[in-house]
Each structure stands twice: as structure tokens, then as C-alpha cells.
Design an enzyme around this catalytic site. Structure first.
Site, mmCIF file in Angstrom:
data_model
loop_
_atom_site.group_PDB
_atom_site.id
_atom_site.type_symbol
_atom_site.label_atom_id
_atom_site.label_comp_id
_atom_site.label_asym_id
_atom_site.label_seq_id
_atom_site.Cartn_x
_atom_site.Cartn_y
_atom_site.Cartn_z
ATOM 1 N N GLU A 180 39.077 19.442 95.162
ATOM 2 C CA GLU A 180 39.921 20.549 94.717
ATOM 3 C C GLU A 180 39.205 21.902 94.615
ATOM 4 O O GLU A 180 38.991 22.433 93.516
ATOM 5 C CB GLU A 180 40.533 20.199 93.366
ATOM 6 C CG GLU A 180 41.356 18.937 93.389
ATOM 7 C CD GLU A 180 42.110 18.687 92.072
ATOM 8 O OE1 GLU A 180 41.824 19.373 91.081
ATOM 9 O OE2 GLU A 180 42.979 17.819 92.060
ATOM 10 N N GLU A 240 44.480 11.331 94.240
ATOM 11 C CA GLU A 240 44.690 11.367 92.787
ATOM 12 C C GLU A 240 46.170 11.502 92.489
ATOM 13 O O GLU A 240 46.867 12.309 93.115
ATOM 14 C CB GLU A 240 43.986 12.564 92.123
ATOM 15 C CG GLU A 240 42.501 12.438 91.992
ATOM 16 C CD GLU A 240 41.865 13.602 91.224
ATOM 17 O OE1 GLU A 240 42.573 14.258 90.436
ATOM 18 O OE2 GLU A 240 40.666 13.840 91.434
HETATM 19 C C1 BGC Z 1 40.744 16.592 88.883
HETATM 20 C C2 BGC Z 1 40.279 15.618 87.844
HETATM 21 C C3 BGC Z 1 41.080 15.817 86.584
HETATM 22 C C4 BGC Z 1 42.527 15.529 86.876
HETATM 23 C C5 BGC Z 1 43.450 15.672 85.674
HETATM 24 C C6 BGC Z 1 42.226 16.786 88.936
HETATM 25 O O1 BGC Z 1 42.488 18.122 89.023
HETATM 26 O O2 BGC Z 1 40.208 16.277 90.130
HETATM 27 O O3 BGC Z 1 38.907 15.781 87.648
HETATM 28 O O4 BGC Z 1 40.617 15.046 85.525
HETATM 29 O O5 BGC Z 1 42.985 16.412 87.851
HETATM 30 O O6 BGC Z 1 43.421 16.955 85.170
#
Ligand code: BGC
Length: 472
Positions: A195, A383
């Protein structure tokens, strides 16, 4: 802002599990078999958020070690010095992962554990640690998916300007080459950056993440150098290991205008360019989306001859990281962007402990949006997940909100896949509760609960559900 538990329950939760559109009611039932055999299922983490051992065995400090030691930067003065103590507990944690039938594990390498000063001297203890971690994954039948950079720049490099210094391209190439030479015999799947919009925006523009710098002065060069490193990292990995599968990851949200009127629609386009397109399009050889982002034109000042080509790299996959959608309205007084995000709270829609709207169709739309780029070979959701106020009671953590969130988002991934979107993997953020950056430890994202006093792990009901789902 973190919500109190009661306002959260009152305003958000009640609405939460209700399908909110006709579309959603018509969705097919979620089944693993609807995804093909080669679909990659996994969980994601990041070094600073779980490892702890921040000064152990020769590790150098990172910008997050330093930032979190400064007063007023992290809620409740939390820090990642111990975090989940994954550095010491990885054998048990991987065992737990295996018991949950999770076949793929995304984690990040800590640059300052391998190269304490960012360049030069290699820390053999750090090298040995990732050797053990990777070997252990493989012994348990878990495929390792390392990310080279998940925000923890060596502090020694920040002292030389960090992401604002163009020399970072050389430093990053050295680090990437070291990692792929060390582990490329056992690691097939790599991600270059996590990101870039978040670490440049929050770290070098808003100052709310490490290293805490603010304004266009640091932001613009940081953006350009991150874009160069994104591609350079990909090239280095492929040079050493042509057979590697190389990706990079992007934070992305489906963007909608508040009202269907010209000013809001144009504001939404600018936000889309900033949040979803700024780092992706140069990688695809399309350059920066400066038509929409006139105020970013000063990027051109940092571009040297040949940079257009240097920014491009043919990634094997693009990592989509989606949590929510953003609703945008025109805002005359907001400098440059002239747009504001309308918070979920104000729109009376359900949201998580991060104040992020629960909107499963966001992932469906963003997958389609990315799928339309000809240059993207395949998409992996690297994610997706949610933070809720989990509680450990009688040795159990009952988290129906997260379970419901994951099912509904996954249904939308399934829907996109069935419509021909080339999505080939899904990783839950996160395996265990961990250090949530400036928010500290309160927002819990894990499938596994962590008691940060005792380091005890408890699989939440969402974790049991994920295991059952993965077992088909
Ligand atoms: C990031 C993580 C973060 C998650 C939740 C993403 O933007 O890669 O490191 O913990 O979101 O905020």
C-alpha cells in the site's frame, strides 16, 4: 476515532448482518467449490505488527520503532516492541495456522532486521530468523508469501531522507536482491510494496504514521520514489528468479459520489485517481493520472529522463486490499483535492471499529475496476477483514460480526469471479490480533484473539468458520 462499545452496538451492529441491497439478497450461496482448485486461500500479517523483538539479535531500529516511542503518536502510547512476540512464538503460531487448515501465509520481512543500517552490513541473526520461519512454513505445508516492504523503513535511511531521497531506489534494490538471493530458492510468491498510498500519504503528507512528516514537500518525492521502487523491486526479483511470481499490493476502495450531481461526480473521480490509480497506473505503463490530479503536477519536477519506463513493471499479480467504500462530496474549502469523504457515521450505515463502512459490494466493484486494465494479469485479494470489539469470555471469543463480514465480502468475490474477473486468491487480514499502527492494540482484526498480557491465543468463531470453510 475509535467508537465506544455502546455507540458502536447501537448504531452499527443492529444493521450489520442484514443484506442491504436487492442485489445482495440475490447472491448465490458462498461455497468453496465455486472458486477453482488453484484459488489461493490465506491469511496476512506484517513484521512490525506481530514480530516484537524490536531490538533483538542485532536488529536495527525502524521508523516505526522510533515513531511509536514518541509521545502523542500512538493511542494509549502503545508500541510494537513486543506485539504478538511472533519472533519467538512463530513455531506455535504456524502450528495453529496449520490446525486451521490455512495453506498460504503472507508476512513481511523487516528490512532493518536483515540490514540494520538499511544498506551494507547484513545481520546474520536476522537472516537466520527468516530462514527458520520460511523452513518451518514449508515443513508444515504452508506456502510463504513475503512482502518486502510493509512500512518499517530502517531509521538509518530515514535519517538520510527516507522515501524523499532518490537514493532509496539503490538502497531498495540492494535489500530486494539480498532477500531474493537468501530465500528465493524456497519462496516462489513475492510482493514488493504494501500500500504505497498509505505509507506515503499517512507517513509523509499527514504525519499520522511513521516517520511523521507532513505536507507536499516530502509527499511528492516520496510518491515518485515509491513508484520507482515498486517496479525496481519487481525487476530485481525476476532477475534472480525468473520463475518467481511477483506482485505488489494496493489499498483500494470503491468510490461513489454523495449525490449524482456534476460537482460530486468530479470530486469522486479525483479521489479515485488519488486512492486507487496513483501507484497502479505508472506500474502498468500508463503514467501518473495527472489529468485528474492537477495539484500533483509537481511530480514532474522529480522525473528524470527514462523514469516513465522505470516506473513500469509487468507484475504477475496485483494485490487488492479492500475494506470499505468511500462516499465523496465536493468541498470548495478543501485545498487541492476539493473533495471530502463523508464518514459512514454521518450516513447512518453500518461500520466497524475503524469507522469504516461495511459495504461488501465495494470489493466486487473494485475487482471489476481493476480487472478492466488490460495490463493486469491476475488479481489476488491480499487483505480483507474487519475490526470489532471482541471479548474473551469463558475461554471463547464469539465474533459473529466479523464472521458475517467475511462471508458477505467473500460472496462478492465469488460473484466477481463467476462473472469472469480474474481473481485467484483471498487472504484475510489478519491471522492474529496485532498492533494496528496509530490506533494501537484496540482494533482487533484477527481470526485468532491475542491476550497481549499473557500472549495466549484463542481461535475466534470467525477463525473456526474459516477453517471449516477451507476444509470444504
Ligand atoms: C494494512 C495493514 C493494516 C490494515 C488494517 C492495511 O491498510 O496493510 O497493515 O493493519 O490495513 O488497517
Amino acid at each position: 476515532m475509535t467508537l465506544t462499545r455502546s455507540s458502536f452496538l447501537a448504531e452499527g451492529l443492529l444493521l450489520f448482518c442484514m443484506p442491504d441491497t436487492n442485489n445482495e439478497q440475490a447472491l448465490p450461496v458462498l461455497t468453496k467449490s465455486a472458486f477453482r482448485e488453484d484459488f489461493r486461500w490465506g491469511v496476512s500479517t506484517a513484521a512490525y505488527q506481530i514480530e516484537g523483538a524490536h531490538e533483538a539479535e542485532g536488529k536495527g531500529l525502524s521508523i516505526w520503532d522510533v515513531f511509536s516511542s514518541r509521545k502523542g503518536k500512538i493511542k494509549q502510547r502503545h508500541h510494537g516492541n513486543q506485539a504478538c512476540d511472533f519472533f519467538n512464538r512463530y513455531p506455535d503460531d504456524l502450528q495453529l495456522m496449520q490446525s486451521m487448515a490455512i495453506p498460504n501465509f503472507r508476512f513481511s520481512l523487516s528490512w532493518s532486521r536483515l540490514l540494520p543500517q538499511g544498506t551494507g552490513l547484513v545481520n546474520r541473526h536476522g537472516v537466520a530468523y527468516y530462514d527458520r520461519l520460511i523452513d518451518h512454513c514449508l515443513e508444515l505445508g504452508i506456502t510463504p508469501w513475503p512482502t518486502l516492504y510493509h512500512w518499517d523503513l530502517p531509521q538509518a535511511l530515514e535519517q538520510k531522507g527516507g522515501w524523499t531521497n532518490r537514493d532509496i531506489v539503490g538502497w531498495f534494490e540492494e535489500y530486494a536482491a539480498l532477500a531474493v538471493k537468501l530465500y528465493g530458492d524456497r519462496v516462489k510468491n513475492w510482493m514488493v510494496l504494501n500500500e504505497p498510498m498509505v505509507f506515503t500519504g499517512a507517513g509523509y503528507f499527514l504525519g499520522v504514521h511513521a516517520p511523521g512528516r507532513r505536507g507536499f514537500g516530502p509527499f511528492i518525492p516520496a510518491v515518485h520514489h515509491a513508484t520507482l521502487c515498486q517496479a525496481a523491486g519487481g525487476r530485481v526479483i525476476k532477475d534472480f528468479r525468473p520463475e518467481a511470481e511477483v506482485g505488489t499490493t494496493f489499498s483500494c476502495s470503491h468510490i461513489e459520489p454523495l449525490h449524482q450531481r456534476e460537482r460530486d461526480i468530479r470530486a469522486a473521480r479525483r479521489v479515485d485517481a488519488l486512492l486507487n490509480r496513483l501507484f497502479l497506473e505508472p506500474a502498468l505503463g500508463l503514467g501518473y493520472p495527472l489529468d485528474e490530479l492537477r495539484f500533483m503536477r509537481r511530480l514532474e519536477k522529480y522525473m528524470l529522463p527514462g523514469d516513465e519506463e522505470r516506473m513500469a513493471f509487468d507484475f504477475d499479480f496485483i494485490g487488492v486490499q479492500n475494506y470499505t467504500r468511500e462516499v465523496v462530496k465536493y468541498a470548495f474549502w478543501t485545498p487541492f483535492l476539493q473533495a471530502n469523504l463523508v464518514p459512514a457515521r454521518k450516513r447512518g450505515v453500518p461500520y466497524t471499529l475503524m469507522n469504516w463502512e461495511v459495504y461488501p459490494e465495494s470489493i466486487y466493484h473494485i475487482l471489476h475496476q481493476f480487472n478492466r486494465y488490460k495490463g493486469i494479469r491476475k488479481l489476488i485479494v491480499t487483505e480483507n477483514g474487519a475490526a470489532f470489539p471482541d471479548e474473551l469470555k469463558d475461554g471463547q471469543v464469539h465474533d459473529p460480526e466479523r464472521l458475517c463480514y467475511l462471508k458477505r465480502y467473500l460472496q462478492q468475490v465469488q460473484r466477481a469471479k463467476q462473472e469472469g474477473v480474474k481473481v485467484q486468491g483471498y487472504f484475510v487480514w489478519s491471522f492474529v490480533d496485532n498492533f494496528e499502527w496509530a490506533e494501537g492494540y484496540d482494533p482487533r482484526f484477527g481470526l485468532v484473539h491475542v491476550d497481549f498480557e499473557t500472549q495466549q491465543r484463542t481461535i475466534k468463531s470467525s477463525g473456526h468458520w474459516y477453517r471449516d470453510f477451507l476444509q470444504g
